[in-house]
Design an enzyme around this catalytic site. Structure first.
Site: not given
Length: 192
Positions: A9, A11-15, A21-22, A58, A82
């Protein structure tokens, strides 16, 4: 022969915040949205008979950007989820840890799972996908970093070990391409 395109996916805020983030989910960032749109454009000339994705938002959002050019079914499935980090979901990554250590750690100790479990889950999912796919078709799977690496562990442990050694982590919206032919999987492209 069946070609399976795997992608992580956007990029996320958690990245960005370096959170574990699983199974938990945070939204795509502006960059993550752009990555998904660019990947959709990149893949627009490849006809996919099916698009599978993890049930995470995501992954579903990234799949929808790709499907804007495909107009096929998107099938959300737990088989592409994940790794679960248990009690550390959405907590800061442990100080000084590498992604390799996080991938290989046994998260069952705190309510999550581990690479053997995710590897089995991903391999079973691929086997179900190819079992129902017609020959000479392309399949797309939108999933996650550790899910893709766990699948590589299942189908080619030497390639997997080289990824660990070379610090080749699966990047957002990059492609890993597998071929399935005569009952065998082979890796034709990684992190492209």
């Amino acid at each position: 022969m069946i070609q399976i395109y795997l992608t992580r996916h956007g990029q996320t805020q958690s990245n960005v915040e370096r959170l574990m983030q699983g199974w938990a989910d945070t939204p795509l960032t502006a960059l993550g949205l752009e990555q998904g749109k660019l990947l959709g454009k990149k893949l627009r000339s490849i006809p996919f008979s099916k698009i599978y994705c993890s049930p995470s938002k995501r992954a579903q959002m990234t799949a929808s950007f790709i499907n804007a050019y495909q107009h096929t079914d998107i099938i959300a499935t737990n088989g592409l989820k994940e790794m679960n980090f248990g009690d550390l979901e959405l907590k800061a990554e442990p100080e000084g840890s590498t992604w390799q250590q996080l991938l290989l750690y046994d998260w069952t100790k705190i309510g999550g799972n581990n690479i053997d479990m995710v590897s089995k889950q991903m391999k079973q999912m691929m086997d179900r996908i190819v079992q129902h796919a017609q020959d000479n078709t392309n399949i797309l799977c939108v999933t996650h970093c550790f899910s893709i690496l766990s699948l590589l562990y299942a189908i080619d442990v030497n390639f997997f070990e080289q990824c660990l050694k070379n610090d080749d982590k699966v990047e957002n919206c990059r492609l890993t391409i597998l071929q399935y032919d005569a009952g065998q999987y082979s890796i034709t492209s990684f992190n492209e």
